[in-house]
Scaffold this active site. Structure first.
Site, PDB file in Angstrom:
ATOM      1  N   ASP A  16       0.798  -1.231   0.000  1.00 57.36           N
ATOM      2  CA  ASP A  16       0.000   0.000   0.000  1.00 57.36           C
ATOM      3  C   ASP A  16       0.827   1.276   0.000  1.00 57.36           C
ATOM      4  O   ASP A  16       0.557   2.201  -0.745  1.00 57.36           O
ATOM      5  CB  ASP A  16      -0.882   0.013   1.255  1.00 57.36           C
ATOM      6  CG  ASP A  16      -2.307  -0.368   0.901  1.00 57.36           C
ATOM      7  OD1 ASP A  16      -2.504  -0.926  -0.206  1.00 57.36           O
ATOM      8  OD2 ASP A  16      -3.197  -0.103   1.727  1.00 57.36           O
ATOM      9  N   LYS A 151       8.407   4.305   9.718  1.00 59.04           N
ATOM     10  CA  LYS A 151       7.971   3.843  11.019  1.00 59.04           C
ATOM     11  C   LYS A 151       7.166   2.552  10.878  1.00 59.04           C
ATOM     12  O   LYS A 151       6.640   2.310   9.795  1.00 59.04           O
ATOM     13  CB  LYS A 151       7.152   4.948  11.693  1.00 59.04           C
ATOM     14  CG  LYS A 151       5.701   5.055  11.220  1.00 59.04           C
ATOM     15  CD  LYS A 151       4.962   6.025  12.111  1.00 59.04           C
ATOM     16  CE  LYS A 151       3.595   6.295  11.675  1.00 59.04           C
ATOM     17  NZ  LYS A 151       2.499   5.496  11.860  1.00 59.04           N
ATOM     18  N   HIS A 243       4.610  12.115  14.840  1.00 57.57           N
ATOM     19  CA  HIS A 243       4.196  13.302  14.071  1.00 57.57           C
ATOM     20  C   HIS A 243       3.997  14.535  14.960  1.00 57.57           C
ATOM     21  O   HIS A 243       4.528  15.609  14.684  1.00 57.57           O
ATOM     22  CB  HIS A 243       2.897  13.031  13.308  1.00 57.57           C
ATOM     23  CG  HIS A 243       2.931  11.809  12.442  1.00 57.57           C
ATOM     24  ND1 HIS A 243       4.079  11.385  11.820  1.00 57.57           N
ATOM     25  CD2 HIS A 243       1.968  10.919  12.078  1.00 57.57           C
ATOM     26  CE1 HIS A 243       3.813  10.287  11.112  1.00 57.57           C
ATOM     27  NE2 HIS A 243       2.547   9.979  11.267  1.00 57.57           N
ATOM     28  N   LYS A 333      -3.385  16.463  21.303  1.00 53.41           N
ATOM     29  CA  LYS A 333      -4.634  15.719  21.210  1.00 53.41           C
ATOM     30  C   LYS A 333      -4.662  15.003  19.873  1.00 53.41           C
ATOM     31  O   LYS A 333      -4.320  15.596  18.850  1.00 53.41           O
ATOM     32  CB  LYS A 333      -5.792  16.694  21.320  1.00 53.41           C
ATOM     33  CG  LYS A 333      -7.135  16.112  20.999  1.00 53.41           C
ATOM     34  CD  LYS A 333      -8.199  17.074  21.461  1.00 53.41           C
ATOM     35  CE  LYS A 333      -9.247  17.289  20.405  1.00 53.41           C
ATOM     36  NZ  LYS A 333     -10.271  18.237  20.854  1.00 53.41           N
ATOM     37  N   ARG A 346      -2.361  25.552  17.924  1.00 53.49           N
ATOM     38  CA  ARG A 346      -3.025  26.744  18.447  1.00 53.49           C
ATOM     39  C   ARG A 346      -2.200  27.288  19.623  1.00 53.49           C
ATOM     40  O   ARG A 346      -2.120  26.667  20.674  1.00 53.49           O
ATOM     41  CB  ARG A 346      -4.443  26.373  18.891  1.00 53.49           C
ATOM     42  CG  ARG A 346      -5.359  27.534  19.239  1.00 53.49           C
ATOM     43  CD  ARG A 346      -6.787  27.022  19.445  1.00 53.49           C
ATOM     44  NE  ARG A 346      -7.384  26.628  18.171  1.00 53.49           N
ATOM     45  CZ  ARG A 346      -8.194  27.405  17.450  1.00 53.49           C
ATOM     46  NH1 ARG A 346      -8.540  28.591  17.876  1.00 53.49           N
ATOM     47  NH2 ARG A 346      -8.670  26.970  16.298  1.00 53.49           N
TER      48      ARG A 346
HETATM   49  C1  BG6 Z   1       0.176   7.720   9.731  1.00 55.24           C
HETATM   50  C2  BG6 Z   1      -0.647   6.952  10.721  1.00 55.24           C
HETATM   51  O1  BG6 Z   1       1.513   7.765  10.142  1.00 55.24           O
HETATM   52  O2  BG6 Z   1      -0.326   9.031   9.610  1.00 55.24           O
HETATM   53  C3  BG6 Z   1      -2.109   6.952  10.312  1.00 55.24           C
HETATM   54  O3  BG6 Z   1      -0.172   5.620  10.803  1.00 55.24           O
HETATM   55  C4  BG6 Z   1      -2.586   8.363  10.070  1.00 55.24           C
HETATM   56  O4  BG6 Z   1      -2.901   6.323  11.295  1.00 55.24           O
HETATM   57  C5  BG6 Z   1      -1.646   9.094   9.138  1.00 55.24           C
HETATM   58  O5  BG6 Z   1      -3.870   8.282   9.502  1.00 55.24           O
HETATM   59  C6  BG6 Z   1      -2.031  10.551   8.998  1.00 55.24           C
HETATM   60  O6  BG6 Z   1      -1.291  11.123   7.940  1.00 55.24           O
HETATM   61  P1  BG6 Z   1      -1.911  12.292   7.079  1.00 55.24           P
HETATM   62  O7  BG6 Z   1      -0.813  12.694   6.169  1.00 55.24           O
HETATM   63  O8  BG6 Z   1      -3.087  11.722   6.370  1.00 55.24           O
HETATM   64  O9  BG6 Z   1      -2.311  13.359   8.046  1.00 55.24           O
END
Ligand code: BG6
Length: 482
Positions: A16, A151, A243, A333, A346
């Site tokens: 994928d 990851k 992230h 969050k 924010r």
């Molecule tokens: C991925 C997570 O790293 O980031 C997913 O495993 C998440 O669960 C995705 O949906 C979000 O990425 P983006 O670019 O769609 O905000």
């Protein structure tokens, strides 16, 4: 950087990630003439496929209205090779294939750069890295052998350390590019510019003026179909520890001494080491349940074990123990199956001192990362006209309206280009990863040991009701929830 050209080898080519992200990103780089001259791309995976069948798998992800000629030209650079992930013969075969392609491109011996892209699950990742290091990397040449990895980088500090140790025997840190695709997003890349290229923000960017920082990630869909993977990780490891923590480090770090990768990552690591380990008391976890318009709950997914305590929502506070940020809550969050999809930062400022205008709404600087990139500043203004009322108004920099004909590149496009240039600034360094896990490990263990049951929230809602009290306790003033 990649003098003489490059062969990009995408492992896990039929998966994928490769189909949805890696190949489309390579295609756009090709289309925008950003690939080095003499680039070839090889997809590698276990299933047997002809080149043509492979192209058909990928083409659906390149975009709807692409020029067929450009697509065809792109595919003329791409081949497919099948083989095992853990077998010497397969790698020897792959090496022969690459070498033949390099020969046909008349590449010089010291410019036969090979870029390894691991679009692979963790279970096979090390085998492939071993195969590459043993058979595809030619020691004693000046050619470059960067490796891109994805990851999860472990799921705790000990497992991360093990992974780093295993990898360090195979590839050097300077050749390793760990993707956190949030670092390739336009607005995330903009954080440094906003902070350090605007003199008006610098004096305000501290605990004297800022009362809280919220970093929010919401998706309006659940884990449908990914339940198996997700249940092992949960939202905290899936999104927060990587992230959102990257966003936090860019927001909170000190000014780096330069804009190169090491200077920036040095500052991030320094900052992360000042973040106190997160506590359970500072954390609220939730899990979504089905709603009455037929959206399934998390545990209705067949791939999710019944009774799972995996959080699909979490709210937590990080405290930075340094002079700049002491006392300012950084509130993270993240939630799946929420009322809408949005990622934003924010920054809430302190209340206006004194009584002349005391009591009016607070300034806020909002960076909307997605969708629809924007920066806006909540600003107090007199209501125009005969009224003397104070209105909180937006100074608004919405990209779509401000920048004509802009094209915002996909995160992966920007990141692969960085690798081709040898720029590490938007990739995660080994010590950064360790610092990140150190912040989260205790809390994650605590959730498991104490068998914390996540609070239920309805699919499509704003999350568990407990959130309001949680934010109130931290002094966050909700001026316009959303
Ligand atoms: C991925 C997570 O790293 O980031 C997913 O495993 C998440 O669960 C995705 O949906 C979000 O990425 P983006 O670019 O769609 O905000």
């Amino acid at each position: 950087h990649m003098h003489g050209g490059v062969t990009v080898i995408v492992f896990g080519a039929s998966g994928d990630l490769a189909k949805k992200k890696t190949f489309p990103a390579l295609y756009r780089l090709f289309k925008n003439a950003r690939l080095p001259v003499s680039t070839k791309i090889i997809g590698y995976a276990r299933s047997h496929l002809e080149d043509q069948a492979f192209h058909e798998k990928v083409v659906g992800y390149l975009g709807k209205d692409e020029d067929p000629k450009t697509v065809q030209d792109f595919f003329s650079l791409c081949s497919y090779v099948s083989g095992k992930y853990d077998e010497d013969d397969s790698f020897i075969n792959l090496d022969n294939f690459i070498t033949a392609s390099e020969d046909s491109r008349n590449m010089q011996d010291n410019q036969r750069n090979r870029l390894f892209y691991m679009a692979l699950p963790p279970s096979v990742f090390l085998d492939v890295a071993r195969g590459c290091s043993k058979h595809l990397v030619k020691k004693d040449t000046a050619s470059l052998y960067p490796i891109i990895i994805e990851k999860p980088f472990g799921k705790s500090l000990p497992t991360c350390n093990q992974l780093l140790k295993d990898m360090s025997g195979l590839f050097q840190e300077s050749d390793t590019y760990r993707i956190d695709h949030y670092l390739g997003k336009e607005m995330v890349k903009n954080i440094m510019t906003v902070r350090f290229a605007n003199v008006l923000l610098s004096p305000l960017w501290n605990n004297q003026h800022i009362s809280s920082v919220q970093i929010t990630f919401k998706e309006n869909f659940g884990t449908e179909g990914r339940g198996g993977y997700f249940d092992e990780f949960g939202i905290i490891r899936d999104v927060m520890q990587n992230h959102l923590l990257q966003v936090l480090s860019l927001l909170a770090m000190e000014r780096p001494i330069g804009r190169d990768g090491e200077a920036i990552r040095d500052e991030k690591v320094k900052l992360l080491r000042c973040v106190k380990p997160i506590t359970l008391e500072d954390t609220l976890v939730g899990q979504y349940v089905g709603n009455n318009s037929g959206k399934p709950g998390y545990q209705d997914d067949d791939t999710v074990p019944k009774g799972s305590r995996c959080p699909t929502f979490a709210l937590t506070t990080l405290w930075i123990d340094n002079e700049r940020w002491d006392g300012v809550p950084f509130i993270m969050k993240a939630g799946k199956a929420m009322e809408r999809s949005k990622v934003e930062v924010r920054v809430q400022f302190k209340k206006v001192p004194g009584s002349l205008f005391g009591g009016v709404s607070r300034n806020e600087l909002v960076l909307r990362i997605q969708p629809n990139e924007a920066i806006y500043l909540k600003f107090n203004n007199k209501r125009p006209g005969l009224s003397s009322e104070t209105l909180l108004t937006d100074l608004d920099l919405t990209y779509q309206e401000r920048y004509e004909n802009m094209r915002i590149p996909e995160a992966y496009e920007s990141l692969i280009l960085d690798v081709l240039k040898g720029d590490h600034s938007n990739f995660v360094r080994d010590d950064e990863l360790q610092a990140a896990w150190t912040i989260f490990d205790g809390m994650l263990n605590g959730l498991e040991e104490q068998e914390v049951v996540p609070k239920p929230y309805t699919y499509g809602s704003r999350g568990p009701a407990e959130e309001s009290a949680f934010l109130q306790r931290l002094g966050v003033v909700r001026q316009n929830p959303g």
